[in-house]
Scaffold this motif. Structure first.
Motif, mmCIF file in Angstrom:
data_model
loop_
_atom_site.group_PDB
_atom_site.id
_atom_site.type_symbol
_atom_site.label_atom_id
_atom_site.label_comp_id
_atom_site.label_asym_id
_atom_site.label_seq_id
_atom_site.Cartn_x
_atom_site.Cartn_y
_atom_site.Cartn_z
ATOM 1 N N SER A 1 77.133 35.309 9.006
ATOM 2 C CA SER A 1 78.144 34.801 9.945
ATOM 3 C C SER A 1 77.480 34.272 11.210
ATOM 4 C CB SER A 1 79.177 35.877 10.270
ATOM 5 O OG SER A 1 78.645 36.872 11.100
ATOM 6 N N CYS A 2 76.423 34.943 11.673
ATOM 7 C CA CYS A 2 75.682 34.460 12.845
ATOM 8 C C CYS A 2 74.999 33.133 12.533
ATOM 9 C CB CYS A 2 74.639 35.484 13.277
ATOM 10 S SG CYS A 2 75.353 36.999 13.953
ATOM 11 N N SER B 1 83.824 31.140 9.041
ATOM 12 C CA SER B 1 83.030 30.751 10.217
ATOM 13 C C SER B 1 83.528 31.422 11.498
ATOM 14 C CB SER B 1 83.018 29.220 10.380
ATOM 15 O OG SER B 1 82.416 28.625 9.261
ATOM 16 N N GLY C 1 77.491 30.478 12.684
ATOM 17 C CA GLY C 1 77.896 30.259 14.069
ATOM 18 C C GLY C 1 76.779 29.738 14.954
ATOM 19 N N GLU D 1 83.057 35.825 7.859
ATOM 20 C CA GLU D 1 81.845 35.014 7.677
ATOM 21 C C GLU D 1 82.171 33.720 6.946
ATOM 22 O OE1 GLU D 1 78.934 33.500 4.925
ATOM 23 O OE2 GLU D 1 79.877 35.343 4.261
ATOM 24 N N TRP E 1 82.250 34.101 13.276
ATOM 25 C CA TRP E 1 81.138 35.038 13.439
ATOM 26 C C TRP E 1 81.438 36.145 14.447
ATOM 27 C CZ3 TRP E 1 78.399 35.741 17.967
ATOM 28 C CH2 TRP E 1 78.573 34.766 18.962
#
Length: 146
Positions: free
Chosen positions: A87-88, A57, A91, A54, A59
């Motif tokens: 993390s999402c 970056s 991303g 995370e 994801w």
């Protein structure tokens, strides 16, 4: 001369150190070595790996560790969900962030500020402002502080 072997405590400490140092590649490598040497990974191992990806970056890798955690018969906790949702968000994948938040609720894992704010931020970054408003309402109903 005594020799101390690697165990999950030493691996977890090393993976966590990589996470804190922004070295996601090394954290992933250490996790792989852990698996290759048959050292049992636990909640701490997976959470540190998810968090390191995370912060880097990465994801998709973070979500891979999240899935592997479930396949290892470990129940993701609030830390696992928060790191995966964050993390999402980094991303730009608002849909996956919302799905994870939904699964978090369905799994009876208590919502927290980090996971909710990350999902809201993912929606805002993707111009899904209506979804972010809905999430604010969910937070208020769940008594999660913004």
């Amino acid at each position: 001369q005594s020799r101390v072997g690697a165990n999950n405590i030493t691996f977890n400490a090393a993976i966590s150190a990589c996470e804190k140092g922004g070295q996601w590649e090394k954290a992933v490598h250490l996790f792989s070595v852990m698996q290759e040497t048959s050292v049992e990974s636990d909640m701490i191992s997976f959470n540190a790996a998810i968090s390191s990806c995370e912060k880097g970056s990465e994801w998709e890798r973070a979500l891979l560790f999240f899935v592997l955690m479930a396949q290892s018969r470990l129940e993701p906790n609030r830390i696992s969900y928060s790191a995966a949702i964050s993390s999402c968000e980094k991303g730009g994948n608002w849909l996956k962030a919302l799905r994870l938040l939904h699964i978090m609720v369905q799994s009876n894992v208590e919502l927290d500020t980090i996971s909710c704010n990350a999902a809201i931020s993912a929606c805002e970054k993707s111009t899904e402002w209506e979804k972010s408003i809905q999430l604010h309402k969910v937070m208020a109903q769940s008594e999660v502080e913004a």
